[in-house]
Design a protein around this motif. Structure first.
Motif, short mmCIF file in Angstrom:
data_model
loop_
_atom_site.label_atom_id
_atom_site.label_comp_id
_atom_site.label_asym_id
_atom_site.label_seq_id
_atom_site.Cartn_x
_atom_site.Cartn_y
_atom_site.Cartn_z
N UNK A 215 0.82 -1.21 0.00
CA UNK A 215 0.00 0.00 0.00
C UNK A 215 0.86 1.26 0.00
N UNK A 216 1.86 1.30 0.87
CA UNK A 216 2.69 2.51 0.97
C UNK A 216 3.55 2.69 -0.28
N UNK A 217 4.12 1.60 -0.77
CA UNK A 217 4.97 1.69 -1.96
C UNK A 217 4.16 2.13 -3.17
N UNK A 218 2.98 1.54 -3.35
CA UNK A 218 2.16 1.89 -4.51
C UNK A 218 1.71 3.34 -4.46
N UNK A 219 1.18 3.77 -3.32
CA UNK A 219 0.68 5.14 -3.20
C UNK A 219 1.82 6.15 -3.31
N UNK A 220 2.92 5.89 -2.61
CA UNK A 220 4.05 6.81 -2.63
C UNK A 220 4.68 6.91 -4.01
N UNK A 221 4.80 5.78 -4.70
CA UNK A 221 5.37 5.80 -6.04
C UNK A 221 4.50 6.60 -6.99
N UNK A 222 3.18 6.45 -6.87
CA UNK A 222 2.26 7.21 -7.72
C UNK A 222 2.45 8.71 -7.51
N UNK A 223 2.54 9.13 -6.27
CA UNK A 223 2.72 10.56 -5.97
C UNK A 223 4.03 11.07 -6.57
N UNK A 224 5.09 10.30 -6.42
CA UNK A 224 6.39 10.72 -6.94
C UNK A 224 6.36 10.80 -8.46
N UNK A 225 5.68 9.88 -9.12
CA UNK A 225 5.55 9.93 -10.57
C UNK A 225 4.81 11.19 -11.02
N UNK A 226 3.78 11.57 -10.27
CA UNK A 226 3.04 12.78 -10.60
C UNK A 226 3.95 14.01 -10.46
N UNK A 227 4.75 14.05 -9.40
CA UNK A 227 5.70 15.15 -9.21
C UNK A 227 6.67 15.23 -10.39
N UNK A 228 7.20 14.08 -10.78
CA UNK A 228 8.15 14.06 -11.90
C UNK A 228 7.47 14.46 -13.21
N UNK A 229 6.25 14.03 -13.40
CA UNK A 229 5.53 14.35 -14.63
C UNK A 229 5.42 15.86 -14.84
#
Length: 451
Positions: free
Chosen positions: A409-423
């Motif tokens: 749960x933490x890895x999936x949610x956190x990775x999604x947020x970081x991808x949005x920041x990078x995007x």
């Protein structure tokens, strides 16, 4: 310290030093004893275990070998010729970024102690930013016989390879600037906290979750993050339409062999000493890799009537991944069973499930590491035995599952947020024209010579 050789100048220096020592000896005797160094919350005074320190030094080198050049070559051989340099360079970039992030704050977040007990269950403190307070006389309380500088280095190699594994999921389509930003954020805000939860005094370790060398912390964490990346970016141009074949399986063979050797340091080094636990973890690592290679081969023969080199190598890695959480908790019979189960499980995730759901996990970061880590962590709850490790007392599948669910749960949610920041900062994906041309020439201005 100046090295003194047996010449006249050296003897003169020693003579002068002797006079100085004699002159101050009486005053020094009257001086009060030096105060004991103030230890940080996570530290203990070093009580040197010379044999353990030697073995952990070797293990640190072996685990570093897993990323450079092991994983770099393993991944580099599986991409198309036009993306080999770019794929290998991703591993180099991850190494550089994570090393500095670990020095600045990663180690402190993962293995430091927070100001309050309740806060420490979820994250470490910031006392050791830039490794402040670490000296030649300190050790981490987890391993009081190992110099803290060596403990930091050993754990750094785990922090390096974890995001490097993720790069396999988005190979051949990710911008290099995005890779560097993603890696920095992910290592600090995803890897370090999860490492603390399991190994650094956090709530999962306290709840009895068993993870000897990184089933959840490294493999499930990176595998889930890789799957999120693959889904977020979408498929490569031509995926499922045009053939996308490995450029050089021999490079992959060399990389896999280096991973196998390095994994001995990964698992056996996690014993933290040169003892029987180290020995059984080493043997378990080799047994599981061999068992998974054979069970993967069996499934591949039944389905395709052939045995591919990359298939066998994938089986080896599947076994290595699955035994990682269990290496110091199970006996050799358990290791073989885990390997035999891991081969078909990772084959299904890498071939059947990926084809069914039509996502493009380029080099099977989730298929091997996510699925293998899940299988290994759950089976640890079944096969862990106190005859190998007293910490296996009370091991069960439910506790292991809870730890995995928190990690996922933490890895999936956190990775999604970081991808949005990078995007919205660096951007994520190269253009279609750049992808068609190849990342080697576009991103790096280099290319392999034509045949």
């Amino acid at each position: 310290m100046t090295r003194l050789h047996g010449d006249t100048a050296g003897r003169g220096a020693l003579w002068a030093l002797g006079l100085l020592t004699t002159a101050v000896a009486s005053g020094a005797a009257a001086a009060p004893a030096a105060a004991a160094p103030v230890l940080l919350g996570h530290q203990a005074a070093l009580d040197l275990d010379a044999a353990g320190t030697g073995w952990l030094g070797v293990s640190t080198a072996l685990v570093l070998l897993m990323t450079l050049p092991g994983l770099a070559l393993f991944y580099g051989g599986m991409v198309r010729r036009k993306n080999v340099i770019a794929t290998i360079t991703q591993s180099v970039g991850v190494f550089a970024v994570v090393t500095l992030a670990w020095f600045i704050a990663g180690y402190s977040i993962a293995f430091g102690t927070a100001p309050t007990e309740s806060l420490n269950t979820v994250v470490g403190g910031l006392e050791s930013l830039f490794l402040s307070g670490v000296t030649l006389e300190t050790a981490h309380s987890l391993l009081p016989g190992i110099p803290e500088f060596l403990f930091i280095s050993f754990q750094l190699t785990f922090a390096i390879i974890t995001p490097a594994l993720i790069t396999g999921a988005f190979a051949e389509r990710f911008k290099y600037s995005a890779l560097l930003l993603f890696t920095a954020l992910w290592s600090l805000f995803i890897y370090a906290p999860i490492a603390h939860w399991v190994w650094g005094g956090g709530f999962l370790g306290s709840a009895g979750v068993l993870d000897f060398a990184g089933g959840a912390v490294v493999h499930v964490n990176s595998g889930v993050a890789g799957l999120v990346c693959a889904l977020f970016l979408g498929r490569r141009k031509g995926y499922g339409i045009d053939p996308i074949n490995p450029h050089n399986p021999v490079l992959t063979m060399i990389g896999a062999s280096l991973l196998l050797v390095g994994w001995i340091g990964f698992n056996a080094g996690s014993a933290g000493a040169a003892n029987g636990l180290m020995a059984v973890a080493l043997l378990n690592t080799i047994l599981a890799a061999a068992a998974a290679a054979l069970s993967w081969k069996l499934i591949e023969v039944l389905e395709k009537k052939k045995v591919s080199l990359i298939g066998m190598l994938s089986g080896v890695v599947a076994g290595l991944v699955a035994i990682t959480p269990a290496a110091g908790f199970v006996d050799p019979k358990g290791a073989v069973i885990i390997g035999l189960i891991a081969g078909p499980a990772c084959y299904a995730a890498s071939i059947w499930i990926k084809k069914l759901l039509k996502y493009d996990d380029s080099l099977d970061a989730f298929g091997l590491h996510g699925a293998g880590g899940l299988v290994g962590a759950l089976l640890t709850g079944i096969f862990a035995t106190t005859t190998i490790n007293s910490l296996s007392e009370g091991a069960n599948v439910w506790t292991q599952l809870v730890g995995l669910l928190w990690t996922i749960a933490y890895s999936a949610a956190g990775t999604f947020v970081i991808l949005v920041i990078c995007k919205f900062t660096t951007g994520l994906r190269v253009t279609e024209a750049q992808e068609e041309e190849g990342l080697d020439t576009h991103l790096h201005g280099e290319a392999l010579e034509a045949h």
